[in-house]
Design an enzyme around this catalytic site. Structure first.
Site, mmCIF file in Angstrom:
data_model
loop_
_atom_site.group_PDB
_atom_site.id
_atom_site.type_symbol
_atom_site.label_atom_id
_atom_site.label_comp_id
_atom_site.label_asym_id
_atom_site.label_seq_id
_atom_site.Cartn_x
_atom_site.Cartn_y
_atom_site.Cartn_z
ATOM 1 N N ASN A 11 2.913 0.803 2.548
ATOM 2 C CA ASN A 11 3.718 -0.426 2.548
ATOM 3 C C ASN A 11 3.006 -1.588 3.254
ATOM 4 O O ASN A 11 3.638 -2.428 3.903
ATOM 5 C CB ASN A 11 5.117 -0.193 3.156
ATOM 6 C CG ASN A 11 6.107 -1.338 2.958
ATOM 7 O OD1 ASN A 11 6.969 -1.585 3.787
ATOM 8 N ND2 ASN A 11 5.989 -2.060 1.871
ATOM 9 N N CYS A 13 -0.342 -2.696 1.525
ATOM 10 C CA CYS A 13 -1.252 -3.275 0.515
ATOM 11 C C CYS A 13 -0.550 -3.564 -0.804
ATOM 12 O O CYS A 13 -0.346 -4.723 -1.167
ATOM 13 C CB CYS A 13 -2.440 -2.349 0.269
ATOM 14 S SG CYS A 13 -3.461 -2.055 1.729
ATOM 15 N N ARG A 14 -0.185 -2.506 -1.558
ATOM 16 C CA ARG A 14 0.328 -2.695 -2.920
ATOM 17 C C ARG A 14 1.796 -3.105 -2.988
ATOM 18 O O ARG A 14 2.131 -4.091 -3.662
ATOM 19 C CB ARG A 14 0.108 -1.412 -3.739
ATOM 20 C CG ARG A 14 -1.347 -1.113 -3.994
ATOM 21 C CD ARG A 14 -1.545 0.307 -4.490
ATOM 22 N NE ARG A 14 -1.237 1.280 -3.445
ATOM 23 C CZ ARG A 14 -1.229 2.599 -3.586
ATOM 24 N NH1 ARG A 14 -1.484 3.114 -4.784
ATOM 25 N NH2 ARG A 14 -0.974 3.385 -2.572
HETATM 26 P P1 4NP Z 1 -0.811 0.997 0.346
HETATM 27 O O1 4NP Z 1 -2.294 1.254 0.890
HETATM 28 O O2 4NP Z 1 -0.197 2.356 0.093
HETATM 29 O O3 4NP Z 1 -1.027 0.227 -0.916
HETATM 30 O O4 4NP Z 1 -0.081 0.205 1.420
HETATM 31 C C1 4NP Z 1 -2.560 2.049 2.008
HETATM 32 C C2 4NP Z 1 -2.336 1.556 3.260
HETATM 33 C C3 4NP Z 1 -2.625 2.329 4.373
HETATM 34 C C4 4NP Z 1 -3.126 3.605 4.205
HETATM 35 C C5 4NP Z 1 -3.342 4.101 2.925
HETATM 36 C C6 4NP Z 1 -3.049 3.328 1.832
HETATM 37 N N1 4NP Z 1 -3.449 4.388 5.349
HETATM 38 O O5 4NP Z 1 -3.967 5.508 5.151
HETATM 39 O O6 4NP Z 1 -3.194 3.953 6.469
#
Ligand code: 4NP
Length: 154
Positions: A11, A13-14
């Site tokens: 929660n 990036c995408r």
């Molecule tokens: P998201 O990306 O799922 O698009 O927000 C990520 C953000 C953080 C992490 C992995 C994916 N992480 O491992 O901290």
């Protein structure tokens, strides 16, 4: 009011991008949009600075969003739950309490038959071009999604 939640892993990036983009395409008096992560790594955090920058370049301010983890009660709050990738989809399906919960969960790229991709790639370990790519993928998907929501044809 129709309520929609965008879900990814962290929660940051995408799903904050999906949240901001869809919100920009729908009237706020008819649609409530939110986002969450399946994991609790970034609870309370601002979106990734690269997501904030790419959104800003496209006229969308997501800097006030804060990370939170998906909660089972979100099945009651939201009409539609859109996941970014298969892992997010399986994690949310595993939390569903009944058939009604399960029917609310969709992979976001399912809504656009013209998109060949099946999942929104995780840009976290990438660079700014990966975030720009994610923005374009989500902008296209949210175009289709917003039109369907406005025409009640989802
Ligand atoms: P998201 O990306 O799922 O698009 O927000 C990520 C953000 C953080 C992490 C992995 C994916 N992480 O491992 O901290």
């Amino acid at each position: 009011m129709t309520s929609i939640i965008m879900v990814c892993l962290g929660n940051i990036c995408r799903s904050p991008l999906a949240h901001g983009i869809l919100e920009s395409k729908l009237p706020s008096d008819q649609f409530y949009i939110d986002s969450a992560g399946t994991a609790n790594y970034h609870v309370g955090d601002s979106p990734d600075h690269r997501s904030i920058a790419v959104a800003k370049q496209n006229g969308i301010d997501i800097s006030n969003q804060r990370g939170r983890q998906f909660n089972v009660s979100d099945f009651d709050t939201f009409d539609y739950i859109f996941t970014m990738d298969d892992s997010n989809y399986q994690n949310i399906i595993a939390l569903a309490r009944n058939h009604n919960d399960t029917t609310k969960v969709k992979r976001i790229l399912e809504v656009d038959e013209s998109i060949q991709l099946t999942h929104v790639p995780d840009p976290y370990y990438g660079d700014i071009s990966d975030f720009e790519n994610v923005f374009q993928i989500l902008d296209n998907a949210c175009d289709v999604l917003s039109k369907r929501l406005l025409h009640n044809s989802l």
